[in-house]
Write a protein that holds these residues in place. Structure first.
Motif, PDB file in Angstrom:
ATOM      1  N   VAL A  23       4.277   9.247   4.674  1.00  0.00           N
ATOM      2  CA  VAL A  23       4.522   9.157   6.112  1.00  0.00           C
ATOM      3  C   VAL A  23       5.552  10.193   6.546  1.00  0.00           C
ATOM      4  CG1 VAL A  23       3.987   6.693   6.117  1.00  0.00           C
ATOM      5  CG2 VAL A  23       6.370   7.443   5.918  1.00  0.00           C
ATOM      6  N   GLN A  42       0.841  -1.198   0.000  1.00  0.00           N
ATOM      7  CA  GLN A  42       0.000   0.000   0.000  1.00  0.00           C
ATOM      8  C   GLN A  42       0.880   1.253   0.000  1.00  0.00           C
ATOM      9  OE1 GLN A  42      -2.492   0.362   3.452  1.00  0.00           O
ATOM     10  NE2 GLN A  42      -3.525   2.201   2.732  1.00  0.00           N
ATOM     11  N   ARG A  43       0.630   2.165  -0.943  1.00  0.00           N
ATOM     12  CA  ARG A  43       1.391   3.405  -1.000  1.00  0.00           C
ATOM     13  C   ARG A  43       0.902   4.367   0.077  1.00  0.00           C
ATOM     14  NH1 ARG A  43       5.011   5.631  -4.084  1.00  0.00           N
ATOM     15  NH2 ARG A  43       4.935   3.838  -5.496  1.00  0.00           N
ATOM     16  N   ARG A  44       1.854   4.926   0.832  1.00  0.00           N
ATOM     17  CA  ARG A  44       1.504   5.833   1.930  1.00  0.00           C
ATOM     18  C   ARG A  44       2.484   6.989   1.955  1.00  0.00           C
ATOM     19  NH1 ARG A  44       0.774   1.607   6.935  1.00  0.00           N
ATOM     20  NH2 ARG A  44       0.226   3.493   8.080  1.00  0.00           N
ATOM     21  N   ASP A  60       1.522   8.674   9.868  1.00  0.00           N
ATOM     22  CA  ASP A  60       1.132   9.040   8.509  1.00  0.00           C
ATOM     23  C   ASP A  60       1.017  10.544   8.353  1.00  0.00           C
ATOM     24  OD1 ASP A  60       0.424   6.566   6.793  1.00  0.00           O
ATOM     25  OD2 ASP A  60      -0.463   6.098   8.745  1.00  0.00           O
ATOM     26  N   GLY A  97      -0.793  13.544   5.590  1.00  0.00           N
ATOM     27  CA  GLY A  97      -2.110  13.625   4.976  1.00  0.00           C
ATOM     28  C   GLY A  97      -2.947  14.728   5.588  1.00  0.00           C
ATOM     29  N   SER A 107       0.071   4.230  13.907  1.00  0.00           N
ATOM     30  CA  SER A 107      -0.209   2.797  13.919  1.00  0.00           C
ATOM     31  C   SER A 107       1.018   2.054  14.406  1.00  0.00           C
ATOM     32  CB  SER A 107      -0.615   2.308  12.522  1.00  0.00           C
ATOM     33  OG  SER A 107       0.397   2.609  11.577  1.00  0.00           O
TER      34      SER A 107
END
Length: 491
Positions: free
Chosen positions: A385, A381-383, A419, A421, A444
């Protein structure tokens, strides 16, 4: 009752006789030093200054010793001023026989029994000594001089000083009992040679690590603790990995162990070489933070020396990741991508005043204001951070920059991600205010046995055990269970 009164009168009479003899006797060089020393200890000023010096020059063990000493002083002072002086309202001694040159300019107006100065001096010295015998040995003569100065200057009887000192030591004992670390399960013992006086131990001392020694050079302290060990000093001009390799080979030939005195980066290099050569590792704390030594319960050189002499050792896990050239790189403590190095620096500066958890949260907020997020691919999964933290074994606490580990051989990687965002800063701030960092949507944490990080850009850097290097586009991480035998005083 009559016997008690008679005994009390005899004690008072002895007290006055001893006081008179001290007043009548000439004490060389004391007139120019003891009154000044006594005044310097007013309101604990001398001890606050000593605490600052110990914390500044002593690294993490010094900061702990200084904190323990000040806590003991505070408890002793409270006991003397709220209970002691109110219970026994003894008048101050008559100063007729005390030479004027010895007398203080400002005479105390409180009752004489017990001596608050003696209590504070003994409490600080004992508190520091319980935490760090080396610093305690330096402070003890000063504390004894302050206590004696109270009789020398004519403001206390000898019994006032003795009882005050006893209260101070008792306060330090109470603080040690209340502030002792919770007991952890003892790690299982691993096979390692018991090296009498360090015979067979080859130690590399990285003189460029940590804080310069205040009095005794690190190498000299090591030679005193393990006199038969072979000590090699490394300077900034030396090839440290080559010296460690040479030392490990020599230790293997002698059937001994590799020792290292330095910071986290030095310990990292020594751990990789000790594992490759199949020799136990003795970690002597010599850096600024000493994370592995702290997890091993080692605070002083003498702690490791004792474990080496007794053959106390345990096997610990090592973490691995792939470097730019595909080589497998060891990490003993932590690995990170993003803002973790700066976060640790800020957190450790604030944790001494605020405590670990509040400092971790506030440091995260401080760093996030200036950090640039990093694009990664985790679990396919692209994130985006700010931080990927990976600990070798599970760390305590919920924060993104934890400090301590309970088990160094649990077989897991402690993975924590913050993360970026929309509204990430607002969410993290709300978590800090409510104390729900562990349930924040931007934070997380998982315990894994392996981790794959992909999609790292060319300008991305990673950090491990205090070292920083350019990151490859893909990083594979894994554990090697009980790969390294280390001397552990609690094994």
């Amino acid at each position: 009752m009559k016997r008690r009164l008679a005994g009390a009168r005899r004690l008072i009479a002895v007290d006055r006789v001893v006081f008179g003899r001290i007043a009548a006797r000439p004490w060389p060089f004391a007139a120019s030093t003891l009154p000044r020393l006594s005044r310097a200890a007013d309101h604990g000023v001398l001890w606050f200054g000593a605490a600052a010096a110990i914390a500044g020059f002593g690294g993490t063990p010094g900061r702990r010793a200084a904190g323990r000493g000040l806590a003991s002083l505070a408890l002793a002072s409270a006991a003397v001023n709220t209970v002691g002086k109110r219970m026994v309202r003894r008048p101050r001694p008559l100063r007729d026989g005390v030479p004027v040159v010895r007398q203080l300019r400002r005479q105390p107006f409180t009752t004489s029994f017990p001596s608050g100065h003696a209590a504070s001096a003994a409490a600080f010295a004992a508190g520091v000594g319980f935490q760090s015998p080396r610093w305690g040995a330096l402070v003890a003569p000063v504390a004894a001089s302050v206590a004696f100065s109270r009789v020398y200057t004519g403001v206390h009887y000898p019994s006032d000083v003795l009882v005050g000192a006893a209260i101070g030591v008792a306060a330090a004992v109470v603080v040690r009992a209340l502030g002792s670390d919770r007991r952890e399960p003892k790690p299982p013992r691993a096979a390692a040679p018991a090296l009498d006086a360090g015979e067979g131990l080859v130690v590399v001392v990285n003189n460029t690590s940590g804080v310069p020694p205040l009095l005794v050079p690190h190498a000299e302290r090591l030679r005193a603790a393990v006199p038969k060990a072979h000590v090699i000093e490394a300077t900034e001009d030396d090839d440290l990995p080559a010296l460690l390799e040479k030392a490990a080979c020599l230790a293997a030939e002698r059937g001994g162990a590799l020792g290292v005195h330095g910071g986290d980066g030095t310990v990292n290099a020594a751990a990789a070489i000790a594992t490759r050569e199949g020799v136990p590792l003795a970690v002597f704390p010599g850096g600024t933070r000493n994370h592995l030594a702290m997890s091993l319960g080692v605070q002083e050189i003498e702690d490791t020396a004792r474990a080496v002499r007794n053959g106390q050792a345990t096997a610990i896990d090592l973490g691995y990741f792939t470097g730019v050239d595909g080589e497998r790189v060891v990490f003993v403590n932590t690995f990170s991508v993003g803002a973790y190095p700066e976060l640790v620096r800020v957190r450790e500066r604030w944790s001494r005043r605020l405590g670990s958890w509040p400092a971790s949260v506030l440091a995260a907020l401080h760093v996030l204001r200036t950090a640039e997020p990093v694009p990664v691919v985790l679990g396919g999964q692209r994130r985006l951070v700010w931080l990927v933290f990976v600990g070798n074994c599970a760390y305590r606490g919920t924060g993104v920059a934890p400090l301590r580990r309970s088990d160094l051989a649990d077989g897991v990687l402690d993975v924590r991600v913050v993360d970026a965002g929309a509204f990430a800063r607002t969410r993290l701030m709300a978590a800090a205010v409510t104390g729900a960092l562990g349930r924040s949507p931007v934070y997380s944490a998982k315990k894994l046995q392996g981790l794959l990080i992909e999609g790292l850009g060319e300008d991305t850097h990673l950090a491990y055990d205090g070292e920083v290097r350019r990151a490859p586009s893909t990083v594979r991480m894994a554990k090697s269970h009980k790969a390294l035998v280390v001397y552990h005083p609690g094994a």
